[in-house]
Design an enzyme around this catalytic site. Structure first.
Site, PDB file in Angstrom:
ATOM      1  N   ARG A  47       0.841  -1.203   0.000  1.00  0.00           N
ATOM      2  CA  ARG A  47       0.000   0.000   0.000  1.00  0.00           C
ATOM      3  C   ARG A  47       0.874   1.250   0.000  1.00  0.00           C
ATOM      4  O   ARG A  47       0.606   2.221  -0.714  1.00  0.00           O
ATOM      5  CB  ARG A  47      -0.931   0.007   1.232  1.00  0.00           C
ATOM      6  CG  ARG A  47      -1.940  -1.129   1.235  1.00  0.00           C
ATOM      7  CD  ARG A  47      -2.985  -0.977   2.314  1.00  0.00           C
ATOM      8  NE  ARG A  47      -2.513  -1.154   3.682  1.00  0.00           N
ATOM      9  CZ  ARG A  47      -2.440  -2.332   4.324  1.00  0.00           C
ATOM     10  NH1 ARG A  47      -2.782  -3.452   3.703  1.00  0.00           N
ATOM     11  NH2 ARG A  47      -2.018  -2.401   5.578  1.00  0.00           N
ATOM     12  N   LYS A 137     -11.855  14.961   5.198  1.00  0.00           N
ATOM     13  CA  LYS A 137     -13.005  14.514   4.412  1.00  0.00           C
ATOM     14  C   LYS A 137     -13.933  13.671   5.271  1.00  0.00           C
ATOM     15  O   LYS A 137     -13.472  12.865   6.086  1.00  0.00           O
ATOM     16  CB  LYS A 137     -12.527  13.673   3.230  1.00  0.00           C
ATOM     17  CG  LYS A 137     -13.682  13.034   2.450  1.00  0.00           C
ATOM     18  CD  LYS A 137     -13.208  12.041   1.400  1.00  0.00           C
ATOM     19  CE  LYS A 137     -13.797  10.681   1.681  1.00  0.00           C
ATOM     20  NZ  LYS A 137     -13.576   9.714   0.589  1.00  0.00           N
ATOM     21  N   GLU A 178     -18.875  15.938   2.070  1.00  0.00           N
ATOM     22  CA  GLU A 178     -19.204  15.009   0.977  1.00  0.00           C
ATOM     23  C   GLU A 178     -20.524  14.270   1.216  1.00  0.00           C
ATOM     24  O   GLU A 178     -20.548  13.211   1.846  1.00  0.00           O
ATOM     25  CB  GLU A 178     -18.069  13.988   0.791  1.00  0.00           C
ATOM     26  CG  GLU A 178     -18.359  12.999  -0.339  1.00  0.00           C
ATOM     27  CD  GLU A 178     -17.241  12.000  -0.601  1.00  0.00           C
ATOM     28  OE1 GLU A 178     -16.236  12.004   0.121  1.00  0.00           O
ATOM     29  OE2 GLU A 178     -17.391  11.210  -1.546  1.00  0.00           O
ATOM     30  N   LYS A 220     -18.038  18.359  -1.797  1.00  0.00           N
ATOM     31  CA  LYS A 220     -17.725  17.232  -2.686  1.00  0.00           C
ATOM     32  C   LYS A 220     -19.010  16.448  -2.951  1.00  0.00           C
ATOM     33  O   LYS A 220     -19.335  15.503  -2.228  1.00  0.00           O
ATOM     34  CB  LYS A 220     -16.655  16.345  -2.049  1.00  0.00           C
ATOM     35  CG  LYS A 220     -16.338  15.088  -2.857  1.00  0.00           C
ATOM     36  CD  LYS A 220     -15.037  14.445  -2.413  1.00  0.00           C
ATOM     37  CE  LYS A 220     -14.819  13.109  -3.108  1.00  0.00           C
ATOM     38  NZ  LYS A 220     -13.474  12.592  -2.932  1.00  0.00           N
TER      39      LYS A 220
HETATM   40  P1  13P Z   1     -14.589   8.044  -6.291  1.00  0.00           P
HETATM   41  O1  13P Z   1     -14.154   9.177  -7.176  1.00  0.00           O
HETATM   42  O2  13P Z   1     -13.983   6.734  -6.636  1.00  0.00           O
HETATM   43  O3  13P Z   1     -16.086   8.025  -6.109  1.00  0.00           O
HETATM   44  O4  13P Z   1     -13.988   8.332  -4.847  1.00  0.00           O
HETATM   45  C1  13P Z   1     -14.019   9.603  -4.352  1.00  0.00           C
HETATM   46  C2  13P Z   1     -14.150   9.549  -2.890  1.00  0.00           C
HETATM   47  O5  13P Z   1     -13.329  10.072  -2.174  1.00  0.00           O
HETATM   48  C3  13P Z   1     -15.307   8.878  -2.324  1.00  0.00           C
HETATM   49  O6  13P Z   1     -15.412   9.183  -0.969  1.00  0.00           O
END
Ligand code: 13P
Length: 338
Positions: A47, A137, A178, A220
């Site tokens: 990773r 996030k 998000e 987001k």
């Molecule tokens: P994806 O662009 O693969 O949807 O992932 C973005 C992300 O951070 C989801 O939480």
């Protein structure tokens, strides 16, 4: 509250024109599933190697403004011993951290999720700041289905997003907010538009209640799009128009930028949709990308877990980063894929 001007500067850097965010914050189980697709064992070192490949691609800072990391990655270092947050910051890339503890089944609400992680978040944010993170996030997951989402699920998730955002700003960390409406079902684009409108409206109401300074966040969202299982997929123009219509209705212009998730779209579709929105013009916020899969899918395959493929993996990631950078300015064309 911490200096709003600092938060605002960080948020603006994250959505600077021509650049976007690399979401490389897959949890250990999720990156394990990605590695399974390339028959590569997921270990702490594999990773680390994979993330180092992405972060050290030559010129990555030209198109990537910030990187979202998982807890393990934020604490890891390059093979030369440079902690990843420092390696990124030295390139002018803002280091970020996923702080939610995942979307879990919501009790009493079959088929719906609530995101965990508010307990001790203040203490965790203080540590993440010390480790170099300047943004965070938190992902809320909204599922479309028969009778779903419920109003209560939307409210609970919006409240958690707002409480998280307030805690981040208190810690001097810019929150990426998000609320993701999943695109897995068989719904039409109108249903996605309605649900996205509701969750955005509630999320901004709750952020107002918590006193979140909108100048110091990055939103987001999902794009407004048909479910993957729907028979008639929308055109690129339809997705762009519906998404911009919803954002204009529900996202105040004080928000410096909106960085979309890709959500399972193909890499090329995610680029086309972003470009089409920016070509519409006249937008009050910068519109860019915060893609996970749509930036990494080709790179993962090109690398396939082999050291001798690192340059190929970096080239594949850089291609998507560059094309999405162009799309963030409405300057992409399909001929650039060649
Ligand atoms: P994806 O662009 O693969 O949807 O992932 C973005 C992300 O951070 C989801 O939480």
């Amino acid at each position: 509250m911490n200096n709003l001007r600092d938060l605002q500067q960080i948020a603006q850097a994250m959505v600077a024109p021509g650049k976007g965010i690399l979401a490389a914050d897959e949890s250990t189980p999720t990156i394990g599933k990605r590695f399974d697709t390339i028959s590569t064992e997921s270990t702490e070192d594999s990773r680390r190697t994979y993330r180092e490949m992405l972060f050290t691609a030559d010129g990555v800072e030209d198109f990537i403004s910030g990187v979202i990391m998982f807890d393990e990655t934020l604490r890891q270092s390059s093979k030369d011993g440079i902690p990843f947050p420092k390696l990124l910051a030295d390139k002018g890339i803002v280091p970020g951290i996923k702080v939610d503890l995942g979307a879990k089944d919501m009790p009493g609400f079959e088929g719906e999720k609530w995101t965990q992680g508010l307990t001790n978040l203040r203490e965790r944010l203080a540590e993440y700041y010390e480790l170099g993170a300047r943004f965070a996030k938190w992902r809320a997951v909204i599922t479309i289905g028969a009778g779903l989402p419920t109003r209560h699920c939307l409210e609970v998730n919006a409240q958690a997003l707002a409480a998280y955002a307030a805690l981040c700003q208190e810690a001097g960390i810019v929150p990426i907010v998000e609320p993701e409406v999943l695109m897995d079902a068989d719904n039409c684009i109108k249903t996605c538009e309605k649900v996205t409108s509701e969750i955005l409206s509630l999320t901004f109401r709750e952020m107002h209640n918590y006193g979140v300074a909108l100048e110091g966040i990055v939103l987001k969202p999902n794009m407004v799009i048909c479910g993957k299982a729907h028979d008639n997929q929308s055109s690129v123009a339809e997705v762009a128009e519906a998404t911009v219509r919803v954002l204009k209705r529900y996202v105040p212009s004080a928000v410096p930028g909106i960085a979309f998730l890709s959500g399972g779209q193909s890499s090329v579709d995610a680029t086309k949709h972003l470009d089409a929105m920016n070509k519409l013009g006249g937008l009050p916020w910068n519109l860019t990308f915060s893609y996970g899969r749509a930036l990494q899918a080709d790179a993962l395959v090109a690398w396939s877990g082999k050291d001798e493929n690192i340059a190929a993996g970096q080239a594949a990631m850089m291609k998507r980063a560059k094309l999405n950078g162009a799309a963030s300015k409405g300057e992409y064309s399909e001929s650039m894929e060649a």
